[in-house]
Design an enzyme around this catalytic site. Structure first.
Site, mmCIF file in Angstrom:
data_model
loop_
_atom_site.group_PDB
_atom_site.id
_atom_site.type_symbol
_atom_site.label_atom_id
_atom_site.label_comp_id
_atom_site.label_asym_id
_atom_site.label_seq_id
_atom_site.Cartn_x
_atom_site.Cartn_y
_atom_site.Cartn_z
ATOM 1 N N ARG A 270 0.819 -1.211 0.000
ATOM 2 C CA ARG A 270 0.000 0.000 0.000
ATOM 3 C C ARG A 270 0.856 1.266 0.000
ATOM 4 O O ARG A 270 0.533 2.233 -0.699
ATOM 5 C CB ARG A 270 -0.916 -0.005 1.221
ATOM 6 C CG ARG A 270 -2.005 -1.057 1.170
ATOM 7 C CD ARG A 270 -2.702 -1.198 2.509
ATOM 8 N NE ARG A 270 -3.422 0.013 2.856
ATOM 9 C CZ ARG A 270 -4.751 0.138 2.812
ATOM 10 N NH1 ARG A 270 -5.485 -0.878 2.427
ATOM 11 N NH2 ARG A 270 -5.342 1.269 3.154
ATOM 12 N N TYR B 258 -0.906 -1.204 -4.242
ATOM 13 C CA TYR B 258 -1.698 -2.421 -4.229
ATOM 14 C C TYR B 258 -2.854 -2.285 -3.231
ATOM 15 O O TYR B 258 -2.633 -1.881 -2.084
ATOM 16 C CB TYR B 258 -0.833 -3.621 -3.874
ATOM 17 C CG TYR B 258 0.185 -3.954 -4.929
ATOM 18 C CD1 TYR B 258 -0.157 -4.732 -6.037
ATOM 19 C CD2 TYR B 258 1.497 -3.476 -4.835
ATOM 20 C CE1 TYR B 258 0.782 -5.031 -7.018
ATOM 21 C CE2 TYR B 258 2.435 -3.775 -5.814
ATOM 22 C CZ TYR B 258 2.068 -4.550 -6.898
ATOM 23 O OH TYR B 258 2.999 -4.831 -7.868
ATOM 24 N N PRO B 259 -4.083 -2.639 -3.621
ATOM 25 C CA PRO B 259 -5.248 -2.468 -2.746
ATOM 26 C C PRO B 259 -5.342 -3.595 -1.720
ATOM 27 O O PRO B 259 -6.299 -4.381 -1.699
ATOM 28 C CB PRO B 259 -6.419 -2.487 -3.727
ATOM 29 C CG PRO B 259 -5.960 -3.401 -4.826
ATOM 30 C CD PRO B 259 -4.477 -3.138 -4.966
ATOM 31 N N LYS B 260 -4.369 -3.664 -0.833
ATOM 32 C CA LYS B 260 -4.222 -4.812 0.063
ATOM 33 C C LYS B 260 -4.868 -4.548 1.421
ATOM 34 O O LYS B 260 -4.709 -3.466 1.999
ATOM 35 C CB LYS B 260 -2.743 -5.148 0.269
ATOM 36 C CG LYS B 260 -2.033 -5.566 -1.010
ATOM 37 C CD LYS B 260 -0.649 -6.081 -0.730
ATOM 38 C CE LYS B 260 -0.003 -6.599 -2.005
ATOM 39 N NZ LYS B 260 1.209 -7.376 -1.758
ATOM 40 N N VAL B 261 -5.559 -5.555 1.919
ATOM 41 C CA VAL B 261 -6.066 -5.569 3.285
ATOM 42 C C VAL B 261 -5.824 -6.965 3.841
ATOM 43 O O VAL B 261 -5.576 -7.917 3.096
ATOM 44 C CB VAL B 261 -7.562 -5.211 3.365
ATOM 45 C CG1 VAL B 261 -7.801 -3.787 2.891
ATOM 46 C CG2 VAL B 261 -8.393 -6.182 2.554
#
Length: 248
Positions: A108, A113-116
């Site tokens: 992020r 990157y749309p990371k969770v």
């Protein structure tokens, strides 16, 4: 700490960074990819301009990474959407869920990157390759594919995972308005495809308010692949500034 020393630290917290300052190299990265047809209106609601959608397709992926420099092993799952940008075909990364905080923070902060955090897995069960994603205690995705039914051409496999990747980078300012809002581009490099397979597949997505993968519903499974690779993630470059020309 002197100002010039502060400027050498690019992560938070200042003296105990959440991730290592490395370009990650992935050894034996294993993919399960399921490409499916979805509702075109649902796609248009989540893909930002100036990206363009051709066919209403989504690639659900689960990636098992047992050896990653700087981060250690982890597993990741998410959705990528085929798009076009200025004549170039690629994918827009819509959602990514993984079980490793350093990789989440780095993805992020350093890139976009749309990371969770989530709990994905990739296993073999009674002749099927099984990819799952849990959010908390709830299962939100299950993908199954026949295990190594048919070999896939390795050049085709390489083409599947090395298309340009587009992501949206947003950093808010202290007033709540975006300070940075850019469309960025990257791609995978230094790829060695070790194995590649295809076969029949199924995918189930389940409604969850905090992991809304099912907002892009499965209407038809189009193809599937199982790929084992070594690779490196390249850096990102901005290709469109949403704030350019906006009032300050």
């Amino acid at each position: 700490m002197r100002t010039e020393d502060v400027r050498q630290h690019l992560t938070t917290p200042l003296t105990s960074p959440a991730y290592a300052p490395v370009i990650p190299r992935f050894t034996d990265r294993e993919y399960l990819n399921v490409v499916y047809r979805t509702d075109p209106e649902a796609l248009r609601a989540v893909v930002p301009e100036p990206l363009r959608i051709a066919e209403p397709l989504v690639r659900f992926e689960v990636m098992k990474m047992g050896d990653v420099s700087g981060y250690g092993p982890y597993t990741e799952a998410g959705q990528a959407i085929p798009v076009g940008f200025e004549g170039e075909q690629g994918e827009y990364l819509h959602a990514m869920y993984l079980d490793n905080f350093p990789a989440t923070a780095s993805g992020r902060e350093v890139s976009a990157y749309p990371k969770v955090l989530g709990s994905p897995s990739l296993t073999v069960d009674s002749g099927a390759l099984v990819g799952t994603l849990d959010h908390g205690s709830l299962r939100v995705a299950t993908a199954t594919m026949g295990y190594k039914h048919h070999e896939l051409d390795r050049d085709e496999a390489r083409a599947q995972i090395t298309v340009p990747t587009f992501m949206l980078k947003t950093i808010p300012g202290y007033d709540g308005a975006p300070r940075v809002q850019e469309l960025v581009r990257t791609r995978i490099t230094d790829v060695t495809v070790k194995q590649a397979w295809t076969g029949p597949a199924r995918l189930q997505l389940f409604q969850h308010v905090l992991a809304p993968l099912a907002d892009l519903p499965v209407m038809e499974v189009v193809s599937a692949s199982h790929i084992l690779t070594d690779l490196t993630l390249a850096g990102v470059e901005p290709v469109h500034d949403y704030l350019k020309g906006a009032a300050s």
